[in-house]
Design a protein around this motif. Structure first.
Motif, PDB file in Angstrom:
ATOM      1  N   SER A  26       0.856  -1.380   0.124  1.00  8.48           N
ATOM      2  CA  SER A  26      -0.146   0.274  -0.173  1.00  8.48           C
ATOM      3  C   SER A  26       0.843   1.518  -0.166  1.00  8.48           C
ATOM      4  CB  SER A  26      -1.041   0.068   1.025  1.00  8.48           C
ATOM      5  OG  SER A  26      -1.683   1.258   0.954  1.00  8.48           O
ATOM      6  N   GLN A  27       0.166   2.649   0.131  1.00 10.25           N
ATOM      7  CA  GLN A  27       1.337   3.921   0.134  1.00 10.25           C
ATOM      8  C   GLN A  27       0.567   4.396   1.588  1.00 10.25           C
ATOM      9  OE1 GLN A  27       0.355   4.938  -3.614  1.00 10.25           O
ATOM     10  NE2 GLN A  27       2.095   4.518  -4.419  1.00 10.25           N
ATOM     11  N   ASP A  32      -1.908  10.709   6.760  1.00  9.37           N
ATOM     12  CA  ASP A  32      -1.466  10.066   7.290  1.00  9.37           C
ATOM     13  C   ASP A  32      -0.974   9.705   8.680  1.00  9.37           C
ATOM     14  OD1 ASP A  32      -3.350   9.733   5.267  1.00  9.37           O
ATOM     15  OD2 ASP A  32      -2.181   7.949   4.331  1.00  9.37           O
ATOM     16  N   CYS A 102      -5.577  12.802   0.019  1.00 13.54           N
ATOM     17  CA  CYS A 102      -4.624  13.089   0.947  1.00 13.54           C
ATOM     18  C   CYS A 102      -5.431  14.358   2.360  1.00 13.54           C
ATOM     19  CB  CYS A 102      -3.129  13.350   0.860  1.00 13.54           C
ATOM     20  SG  CYS A 102      -2.937  15.683   0.655  1.00 13.54           S
ATOM     21  N   ARG A 154      -2.290   4.440  -4.636  1.00 13.48           N
ATOM     22  CA  ARG A 154      -3.804   5.268  -4.164  1.00 13.48           C
ATOM     23  C   ARG A 154      -3.663   6.321  -4.764  1.00 13.48           C
ATOM     24  NH1 ARG A 154      -3.077   5.728   2.026  1.00 13.48           N
ATOM     25  NH2 ARG A 154      -5.013   7.351   1.699  1.00 13.48           N
ATOM     26  N   THR A 155      -2.829   6.256  -5.686  1.00 14.71           N
ATOM     27  CA  THR A 155      -3.017   8.217  -6.375  1.00 14.71           C
ATOM     28  C   THR A 155      -3.538   7.589  -7.953  1.00 14.71           C
ATOM     29  OG1 THR A 155      -0.936   8.130  -7.227  1.00 14.71           O
ATOM     30  CG2 THR A 155      -1.784   8.423  -4.777  1.00 14.71           C
ATOM     31  N   ILE A 159      -2.321   3.272  -9.475  1.00 14.07           N
ATOM     32  CA  ILE A 159      -3.930   2.937  -8.184  1.00 14.07           C
ATOM     33  C   ILE A 159      -4.228   1.693  -8.542  1.00 14.07           C
ATOM     34  CG2 ILE A 159      -5.778   3.458  -9.350  1.00 14.07           C
ATOM     35  CD1 ILE A 159      -6.339   5.065  -6.876  1.00 14.07           C
ATOM     36  N   GLY A 163      -7.109   0.504  -3.465  1.00 11.07           N
ATOM     37  CA  GLY A 163      -7.420   1.995  -3.524  1.00 11.07           C
ATOM     38  C   GLY A 163      -8.482   2.360  -3.912  1.00 11.07           C
ATOM     39  N   GLN A 166     -11.371   3.357  -1.861  1.00 11.39           N
ATOM     40  CA  GLN A 166     -11.358   3.185  -1.110  1.00 11.39           C
ATOM     41  C   GLN A 166     -11.268   5.057  -0.982  1.00 11.39           C
ATOM     42  OE1 GLN A 166      -7.773   2.946   0.913  1.00 11.39           O
ATOM     43  NE2 GLN A 166      -8.472   2.619   2.789  1.00 11.39           N
ATOM     44  N   THR A 167     -10.601   5.659  -1.540  1.00  6.56           N
ATOM     45  CA  THR A 167      -9.938   6.859  -1.963  1.00  6.56           C
ATOM     46  C   THR A 167     -10.919   7.721  -2.548  1.00  6.56           C
ATOM     47  OG1 THR A 167      -7.320   6.502  -2.551  1.00  6.56           O
ATOM     48  CG2 THR A 167      -7.851   8.795  -3.098  1.00  6.56           C
ATOM     49  N   ARG A 170     -13.465   7.973   0.226  1.00  6.30           N
ATOM     50  CA  ARG A 170     -12.602   8.762   1.468  1.00  6.30           C
ATOM     51  C   ARG A 170     -12.773  10.210   0.901  1.00  6.30           C
ATOM     52  NH1 ARG A 170      -8.033   8.957   4.477  1.00  6.30           N
ATOM     53  NH2 ARG A 170      -6.886  11.289   4.237  1.00  6.30           N
ATOM     54  N   ARG A 178      -9.002  -1.397   3.495  1.00  2.90           N
ATOM     55  CA  ARG A 178      -7.635  -1.132   2.379  1.00  2.90           C
ATOM     56  C   ARG A 178      -8.443  -2.377   1.277  1.00  2.90           C
ATOM     57  NH1 ARG A 178      -5.507  -0.498  -1.593  1.00  2.90           N
ATOM     58  NH2 ARG A 178      -3.543  -0.060  -1.746  1.00  2.90           N
TER      59      ARG A 178
END
Length: 259
Positions: A26-27, A32, A102, A154-155, A159, A163, A166-167, A170, A178
């Motif tokens: 993961s990242q 975080d 983030c 996660r970006t 990704i 992820g 989830q993002t 979020r 996760r």
């Protein structure tokens, strides 16, 4: 005494083992929070505050937090928006280019803080709201369309399937676990695919019956998911059909609703 830390770089890899050659599981993203579980000379095993996920990372990518700072939930509500130009300016004038979703710790009046270090925002901070999730979730998901697949990513620039969802969630105030298998344990079951609506998550299993993939429904016949890249494909009771390959690529297991 507990050791609390916060990610001080835009993106930091979390690895399966304490080695630069180890798999990235993961990242961590800027802002975080983590609790340190174990330490070696270079590598620390940490646990992410938001989803309890664990991994090894280079301690130099972290900065220390006091317990009160770590636990102050209200000070971690603002996020970087779904945009590509999220720039922070550090006290020394250098720039940080931070990813969508983030955290912006202790945000106030255009500034955020990592411990005592102050950063000026060159963008508008995003306050997630569940009140607008029904109308805005699809647009947020499509922001990531064509982002390349990256295991553990996660970006926007890499990704993975879990992820990705989830993002997206979020950014609208909903915290998912996760991994796809963990996410499949959350939410409420949707009995039939025909009843799926925008924002429902579809989960897919392998031949052993293990949940290995997840995507977000765009109605009851289309899905947006990370496979090769974040893409939109048709879906039916059998699973995801990839028009480019001319075949089904993922076998549908269950659909879950989260709001």
């Amino acid at each position: 005494m507990e050791n609390y830390q916060i990610c001080r770089v835009a993106i930091a890899p979390l690895r399966k083992e304490p080695s630069d050659r180890s798999e990235i599981v993961s990242q961590l993203l800027f802002g975080d929070r983590v609790k340190v579980i174990e330490q070696t000379e270079k590598w620390w095993l940490v646990q992410n505050f938001d989803d309890d996920y664990q991994g090894w990372m280079d301690f130099k990518q972290l900065t220390r937090l006091g317990e009160a700072q770590y636990l102050d939930k209200r000070s971690y509500t603002y996020l970087a928006p779904a945009a590509v130009n999220n720039t922070l300016i550090a006290a020394n004038g250098s720039a940080y280019y931070v990813p969508a979703g983030c955290t912006l710790p202790f945000y106030a009046d255009g500034f955020c803080f990592l411990g005592e270090e102050k950063f000026e925002l060159k963008f508008d901070a995003w306050m997630p709201s569940r009140q607008t999730i029904a109308s805005e979730l699809e647009a947020t998901a499509k922001f990531f369309e064509n982002a390349p697949y990256l295991w553990g990513g996660r970006t926007l620039f890499g990704i993975d399937c879990s992820g990705f969802v989830q993002t997206v969630f979020r950014l609208h105030g909903l915290q998912l676990k996760r991994d796809a298998s963990q996410q499949a344990e959350q939410g409420e079951l949707v009995d039939f695919l025909s009843g799926a609506t925008v924002g429902d998550l579809a989960f897919f299993d392998n031949e052993a019956g293990q949940i290995t993939h997840v995507g977000m429904m765009l109605g009851n016949d289309k899905i947006i998911h990370a496979a090769g890249k974040v893409r939109i494909d048709p879906i039916d009771d059998q699973g995801i059909f990839n028009p480019e390959q001319g075949r089904y690529t993922h076998k549908l297991r269950i659909v879950k609703r989260f709001f």
